[in-house]
Write a protein that holds these residues in place. Structure first.
Motif, PDB file in Angstrom:
ATOM      1  N   PRO A   1       0.765  -1.189   0.133  1.00 12.10           N
ATOM      2  CA  PRO A   1      -0.063   0.067   0.019  1.00 12.10           C
ATOM      3  C   PRO A   1       0.702   1.201   0.077  1.00 12.10           C
ATOM      4  O   PRO A   1       0.236   2.225  -0.557  1.00 12.10           O
TER       5      PRO A   1
ATOM      6  N   GLN B   1      -6.419   5.416   4.502  1.00 14.04           N
ATOM      7  CA  GLN B   1      -6.370   4.712   5.790  1.00 14.04           C
ATOM      8  C   GLN B   1      -6.882   3.053   5.560  1.00 14.04           C
ATOM      9  O   GLN B   1      -7.905   2.952   4.785  1.00 14.04           O
ATOM     10  N   ILE B   2      -6.020   2.111   5.893  1.00 13.22           N
ATOM     11  CA  ILE B   2      -6.250   0.873   5.607  1.00 13.22           C
ATOM     12  C   ILE B   2      -6.532  -0.163   6.783  1.00 13.22           C
ATOM     13  O   ILE B   2      -5.606   0.207   7.583  1.00 13.22           O
ATOM     14  N   ARG B   3      -7.598  -0.835   6.783  1.00 17.87           N
ATOM     15  CA  ARG B   3      -7.791  -1.941   7.788  1.00 17.87           C
ATOM     16  C   ARG B   3      -7.876  -3.197   6.974  1.00 17.87           C
ATOM     17  O   ARG B   3      -8.455  -3.586   6.172  1.00 17.87           O
ATOM     18  N   ILE B   4      -7.236  -4.097   7.522  1.00 12.80           N
ATOM     19  CA  ILE B   4      -6.989  -5.595   7.149  1.00 12.80           C
ATOM     20  C   ILE B   4      -7.369  -6.428   8.164  1.00 12.80           C
ATOM     21  O   ILE B   4      -6.775  -6.542   9.162  1.00 12.80           O
ATOM     22  N   THR B   5      -8.375  -7.349   7.717  1.00 10.25           N
ATOM     23  CA  THR B   5      -8.780  -8.453   8.815  1.00 10.25           C
ATOM     24  C   THR B   5      -8.923  -9.704   8.006  1.00 10.25           C
ATOM     25  O   THR B   5      -9.053  -9.624   6.734  1.00 10.25           O
ATOM     26  N   SER B   6      -9.111 -10.861   8.791  1.00 12.52           N
ATOM     27  CA  SER B   6      -9.506 -12.235   8.125  1.00 12.52           C
ATOM     28  C   SER B   6     -11.104 -11.845   8.240  1.00 12.52           C
ATOM     29  O   SER B   6     -11.585 -11.537   9.334  1.00 12.52           O
ATOM     30  N   ALA B   7     -11.840 -12.216   7.396  1.00 21.03           N
ATOM     31  CA  ALA B   7     -13.423 -12.223   7.373  1.00 21.03           C
ATOM     32  C   ALA B   7     -13.892 -13.116   6.466  1.00 21.03           C
ATOM     33  O   ALA B   7     -13.304 -13.574   5.564  1.00 21.03           O
TER      34      ALA B   7
ATOM     35  N   GLU C   1      -0.201 -11.209  -0.239  1.00 19.11           N
ATOM     36  CA  GLU C   1       0.828 -10.719   0.963  1.00 19.11           C
ATOM     37  C   GLU C   1       0.821  -9.305   0.918  1.00 19.11           C
ATOM     38  O   GLU C   1       0.995  -8.920  -0.218  1.00 19.11           O
ATOM     39  N   VAL C   2       0.458  -8.976   2.053  1.00 14.77           N
ATOM     40  CA  VAL C   2       0.673  -7.415   2.368  1.00 14.77           C
ATOM     41  C   VAL C   2       2.057  -7.118   2.811  1.00 14.77           C
ATOM     42  O   VAL C   2       2.544  -7.398   3.672  1.00 14.77           O
TER      43      VAL C   2
ATOM     44  N   ARG D   1     -11.618  -7.873  18.534  1.00 22.97           N
ATOM     45  CA  ARG D   1     -10.296  -7.828  17.748  1.00 22.97           C
ATOM     46  C   ARG D   1      -9.430  -6.838  18.482  1.00 22.97           C
ATOM     47  O   ARG D   1     -10.018  -5.625  18.803  1.00 22.97           O
TER      48      ARG D   1
ATOM     49  N   ILE E   1       2.520  -9.344   5.811  1.00 22.39           N
ATOM     50  CA  ILE E   1       1.347  -9.828   6.582  1.00 22.39           C
ATOM     51  C   ILE E   1       0.780 -11.014   5.629  1.00 22.39           C
ATOM     52  O   ILE E   1       0.581 -10.519   4.341  1.00 22.39           O
ATOM     53  N   THR E   2       0.515 -12.279   6.163  1.00 24.03           N
ATOM     54  CA  THR E   2      -0.152 -13.108   5.308  1.00 24.03           C
ATOM     55  C   THR E   2      -1.010 -13.965   5.876  1.00 24.03           C
ATOM     56  O   THR E   2      -0.895 -14.012   7.358  1.00 24.03           O
TER      57      THR E   2
ATOM     58  N   ILE F   1      -7.036 -10.245  15.639  1.00 22.89           N
ATOM     59  CA  ILE F   1      -6.282  -8.739  15.422  1.00 22.89           C
ATOM     60  C   ILE F   1      -7.021  -8.343  13.968  1.00 22.89           C
ATOM     61  O   ILE F   1      -7.607  -8.746  13.153  1.00 22.89           O
TER      62      ILE F   1
ATOM     63  N   VAL G   1      -5.418  -5.224  11.314  1.00 27.76           N
ATOM     64  CA  VAL G   1      -4.502  -4.335  11.150  1.00 27.76           C
ATOM     65  C   VAL G   1      -4.867  -3.110  10.487  1.00 27.76           C
ATOM     66  O   VAL G   1      -5.483  -3.017   9.605  1.00 27.76           O
ATOM     67  N   GLN G   2      -4.384  -1.881  10.965  1.00 27.44           N
ATOM     68  CA  GLN G   2      -4.825  -0.575  10.610  1.00 27.44           C
ATOM     69  C   GLN G   2      -3.567   0.132  10.068  1.00 27.44           C
ATOM     70  O   GLN G   2      -2.300   0.208  10.854  1.00 27.44           O
ATOM     71  N   VAL G   3      -3.441   0.536   8.721  1.00 26.88           N
ATOM     72  CA  VAL G   3      -2.202   1.276   8.313  1.00 26.88           C
ATOM     73  C   VAL G   3      -2.758   2.653   7.782  1.00 26.88           C
ATOM     74  O   VAL G   3      -3.516   2.741   6.902  1.00 26.88           O
ATOM     75  N   ASP G   4      -1.868   3.613   7.809  1.00 29.64           N
ATOM     76  CA  ASP G   4      -2.179   4.781   7.322  1.00 29.64           C
ATOM     77  C   ASP G   4      -1.113   5.175   6.402  1.00 29.64           C
ATOM     78  O   ASP G   4       0.103   5.297   6.602  1.00 29.64           O
TER      79      ASP G   4
END
Lengths: 236, 236
Positions: free
Chosen positions: A79, A178-184, A230-231, B74, B181-182, B229, B231-234
DNA sequence: TAGTGGTCTAGACCACTAT
DNA sequence: TAGTGGTCTAGACCACTAT
């Protein structure tokens, strides 16, 4: 019962060895579950345990009702580097494809209007795109933008980079995300196109994209197949 | 067979409603699988399908051989904000705990030495920590550092912030991080402490932490429970 | 139309947890 | 020690895919 005695783990090990030995290529199809259960002398239930184990490891994936396939490499998504999808894909020597599944004007829901700082119930664009790697759909994305801010957006070419379109056609630059990453769980509207069973989990990436003034311009909700991404983030 | 006819989805819906109605709190235990199969008039296999569906949605989780429990909220992890675990936990009004599972000198493997820019086979510290929220272990982390650069590190208090320790005791500041992150299978060494079945998937976060000169100082490999969890990224 | 994966029944045994 | 979750058998039916 220790790990070595678990039949499904033994079958998993034999399958991994077989895939390596026979040099199965990415996206090639495994034999049917019934054939595997015959080959390994167990029931289909046990074969499916082994296959689901390999699925959790990211070695194979399933296409709903179509069977099991060898997983291709992950796409690296960075990102902070601000590349668009096609730039990422090219850089990593992959074959990418974008398809616009739908593009229409809808009534904004509470969440989206809040993120975009719009009056609840205001009309917004909802653009849905499906992105594939080497023909495999891996990403289903919902994009939301204000209709009044971007008139005639739906007449533009929406399969290309939206960032470029917003800048060149509307003079709106994306400065921050603004980025939010979760498993969902994968959104029910996305499961058919991604060929996964309803209710399966994936990686959900929510993005709010802001202009240099800090005003929200675009909201993305993306569902990725877990094994496809992969982030990578660099912090300073 | 459409979605409405799937028994396991009907049971899932009834269970979700029951949990809401009976106000099950985070971490409370669900009835046993046999009791549920009796209550819903089906086999244990079908009950387990429903439970695993809810697990994929992040509503419940299982503790290996102990049963099924309601998932707590989370923890939000914001790498760009450079808070340590306890600061994050406090800010979000959670109860956190850190336990050092082991701390020793080992021969560095190829990956770690490469990331830390050390000669392959050099001696490094391996520190293993388990972090819990409200008593639930959610994170298993491996930390690697050069032994020669940080003499007597194992005599220091390792349950606290390593960043603070490196700065105050060794004058080494972390300026940058590279994060990957994976989704991945949880490391076999971590499954017992996290009370998950071997082979289950979780969120893997790999970090390489650099000093102001850009030299790698520390490598982390973290395994999080998927439902624990966000993950938050700016990006700027 | 043949064969497949998804779903489900009705059991069984065992290692392990809770007490 | 009682009961549990994890694993496994040996089937069955159905909607759907591949052709």
């Amino acid at each position: 019962m220790n790990d070595q005695n678990k039949q499904y783990l033994q079958i998993r090990n034999q399958l991994v060895a077989a895939l390596a030995a026979e040099r199965f290529k990415a996206q090639s199809k495994l034999p049917s579950e019934r054939e595997l259960s015959e080959r390994y002398g167990c029931t289909r239930v046990t074969v499916r345990e082994a296959l689901m184990q390999m699925e959790a490891e990211g070695l194979i994936y399933r296409r709903n009702r179509r069977g099991w396939f060898v997983t291709p490499p992950r796409l690296v998504f960075s990102p902070t580097r601000k590349l668009n999808f096609m730039q990422m894909v090219d850089e990593q020597n992959r074959q990418g494809e974008t398809r616009v599944a739908s593009a229409e004007v809808v009534i904004g829901d509470a969440d989206t209007c809040c993120e975009l700082m719009l009056v609840p119930g205001e009309k917004i664009y909802e653009i849905i795109r499906i992105r594939s790697l080497e023909g495999r759909p891996v990403l289903y994305e919902f994009i939301y933008l204000s209709q009044s801010r971007f008139p005639d957006l739906l007449d533009q070419p929406l399969a290309q980079s939206l960032t470029v379109l917003l800048q060149d056609h509307y003079g709106e630059r994306i400065a921050r995300e603004q980025i939010r990453i979760t498993s969902a769980t994968i959104d029910p509207r996305a499961t058919e196109a991604l060929e996964v069973l309803p209710g399966r989990s994936g990686v959900c990436i929510r993005r709010c994209r802001l202009n240099p003034k800090g005003e929200p311009v675009e909201r993305d909700v993306e569902y990725w197949l877990s094994d496809a991404i992969e982030v990578q983030v660099d912090t300073h």
